[in-house]
Design an enzyme around this catalytic site. Structure first.
Site, PDB file in Angstrom:
ATOM      1  N   HIS A 194     114.865 -10.593 -28.909  1.00 37.52           N
ATOM      2  CA  HIS A 194     115.396  -9.152 -29.077  1.00 37.52           C
ATOM      3  C   HIS A 194     115.952  -8.674 -27.728  1.00 37.52           C
ATOM      4  O   HIS A 194     115.328  -8.525 -26.810  1.00 37.52           O
ATOM      5  CB  HIS A 194     114.260  -8.384 -29.549  1.00 37.52           C
ATOM      6  CG  HIS A 194     114.600  -7.014 -29.815  1.00 37.52           C
ATOM      7  ND1 HIS A 194     114.907  -6.511 -31.100  1.00 37.52           N
ATOM      8  CD2 HIS A 194     114.705  -5.738 -29.169  1.00 37.52           C
ATOM      9  CE1 HIS A 194     115.019  -5.258 -31.090  1.00 37.52           C
ATOM     10  NE2 HIS A 194     114.857  -4.869 -29.782  1.00 37.52           N
ATOM     11  N   CYS A 195     117.236  -8.220 -27.902  1.00 38.80           N
ATOM     12  CA  CYS A 195     117.986  -7.862 -26.740  1.00 38.80           C
ATOM     13  C   CYS A 195     117.950  -6.374 -26.622  1.00 38.80           C
ATOM     14  O   CYS A 195     118.813  -5.714 -27.588  1.00 38.80           O
ATOM     15  CB  CYS A 195     119.397  -8.405 -26.514  1.00 38.80           C
ATOM     16  SG  CYS A 195     120.102  -7.979 -25.213  1.00 38.80           S
ATOM     17  N   PRO A 196     117.295  -5.337 -25.891  1.00 35.23           N
ATOM     18  CA  PRO A 196     117.484  -4.063 -25.619  1.00 35.23           C
ATOM     19  C   PRO A 196     118.842  -3.641 -25.294  1.00 35.23           C
ATOM     20  O   PRO A 196     119.319  -2.483 -25.575  1.00 35.23           O
ATOM     21  CB  PRO A 196     116.290  -3.639 -24.677  1.00 35.23           C
ATOM     22  CG  PRO A 196     116.082  -4.917 -24.059  1.00 35.23           C
ATOM     23  CD  PRO A 196     116.371  -6.143 -24.973  1.00 35.23           C
ATOM     24  N   GLY A 199     120.695  -3.691 -28.450  1.00 36.13           N
ATOM     25  CA  GLY A 199     120.044  -2.743 -29.405  1.00 36.13           C
ATOM     26  C   GLY A 199     119.880  -3.449 -30.650  1.00 36.13           C
ATOM     27  O   GLY A 199     119.943  -2.798 -31.735  1.00 36.13           O
TER      28      GLY A 199
END
Length: 393
Positions: A194-196, A199
């Site tokens: 999951h890449c912040p 997003g």
């Protein structure tokens, strides 16, 4: 006597109910006419922690606050470069510098938006019937209060045993390489991470866009950093020094700082994912050591690798795009929304009865607060009219 005849004949001559009980029927007819308008799409009741825009066409994670920062840094740095550096370099070097910068910028922005707004490969949760069927298959104790330990299945992939874990949230066995994202609360096929910064989760359907984004961003960052350094070096020629060059173009100092502190992490990330692509691995598998013995298991080879770098790269980046499985723009089935429609009919009937000053809902028969069957039974004839109906004219 004529007036008496009218009062006696009217209840039997008109085979219609009194006005009050017909109010729910009118509401039901209106609801049937507006049935298409009240039908909800699946993205409106999606169980995961995602946000949808443009009628479900765009999907992002619920916690996507870092995405505007990523886009803002790219836009600010590139705009400063085109405004303060490109005119000088265009005059003293070549016209290809703004052209190359523009192409790289377009690649970066398009790949970033595709990564952020694409379904990463979310798997739909099991329906109640499917979940019950799975429970019957794996619950051998027959007790409703006993929950067995974490359940697994074993499948053979390229003559190698792979364990499938059971997801208690999605009520299903996760397919190979699938993992449940705790931030998005979804099972994602070929889950990478999951890449912040983008997003969104990175999975089977948007990994190629993510890889294109970080590689093109690496080229853009190095390109801007080199052009800005060249710009300042040319201005500092003739013994005028670096301070003079910074005073002549202060925006170049801002670009230099942003690129200097970001280029190392971006280049490292690009190199790491290039290694993953060449090995046909995911970040999740590499961190857990699924095929290298880090997790305590035997050192076994990667069953998904083709043992060829070119074939692995083509498989990961050039394979056909799988379709989205969640059908976020589809309509909810009528059976699932019937209860909601019945509740809306009841509330509308109560509201209209209160407005016209009729009896309260507790004074109405049960059939008046729900969609009545057809034909609708007439209310009982009041007792004080019975003798009058039998009086001869």
């Amino acid at each position: 006597m004529k007036h008496c005849e009218y009062q006696q004949i009217d209840p039997q001559a008109l085979s219609t109910p009194t006005p009050t009980p017909t109010l729910p029927l009118q509401q039901a007819v209106v609801q049937e006419e507006k049935k298409g308008e009240t039908a909800r799409r699946k993205w409106e009741v999606f169980p995961g922690k995602n946000r949808f825009y443009c009628d479900g066409r765009i999907i992002v994670a619920q916690q996507s606050g870092v995405l505007p920062l990523t886009l803002g840094l790219i836009l600010v740095t590139t705009v400063l470069f085109f405004v303060f550096d490109c005119p000088f370099l265009l005059k003293h070097l070549t016209v290809f510098i703004p052209a190359i910068g523009g192409v790289l910028f377009v690649f970066v922005v398009i790949s970033l938006l595709q990564t952020s707004f694409t379904d990463p490969g979310i798997l739909p949760r099991a329906t109640p019937d499917e979940a019950a069927d799975i429970e019957k298959q794996i619950d051998n104790s027959g007790s409703s209060t006993y929950r067995p330990p974490p359940r697994t299945k074993e499948v053979m992939i390229n003559q190698q045993v792979v364990k499938l874990k059971y997801c208690f949230t999605c009520k299903m066995f996760r397919p190979p390489r699938t993992s449940h994202c705790s931030l998005c609360d979804n099972c994602v096929e070929r889950f990478d991470h999951h890449c912040p910064w983008v997003g969104n989760c990175v999975g089977k359907r948007n990994y190629r866009f993510f890889y294109t984004f970080i590689v093109s961003l690496s080229f853009l960052t190095v390109f801007i950093f080199g052009c800005v350094a060249t710009h300042l070096a040319l201005r500092a020629q003739g013994g005028r020094g670096l301070m003079f060059a910074l005073q002549e173009s202060p925006a170049s100092a801002v670009e230099l700082v942003i690129c200097f502190f970001s280029v190392w992490s971006i280049l490292g990330l690009s190199g790491f994912h290039t290694y993953l692509v060449a090995s046909n691995l995911t970040t999740n598998e590499d961190i857990k050591g699924s095929w290298s013995g880090k997790s305590g298991a035997e050192d076994t080879g990667n069953p998904y690798s083709y043992n060829n770098i070119i074939t692995n790269c083509c498989s990961v980046l050039c394979g056909p795009m799988p379709p989205s499985l969640i059908d976020r723009r589809g309509f909810m089935p009528v059976e699932e929304s019937s209860q909601t429609v019945a509740t809306e009919i009841e509330l509308a009937a109560k509201k209209e009865i209160n407005v016209v000053g009729g009896p309260t809902p507790s004074q109405l028969p049960p059939c008046a607060l729900q969609v009545p069957p057809s034909p609708i039974p007439l209310p009982a004839t009041p007792n004080h009219l019975q003798p009058d109906l039998q009086t001869p004219v």
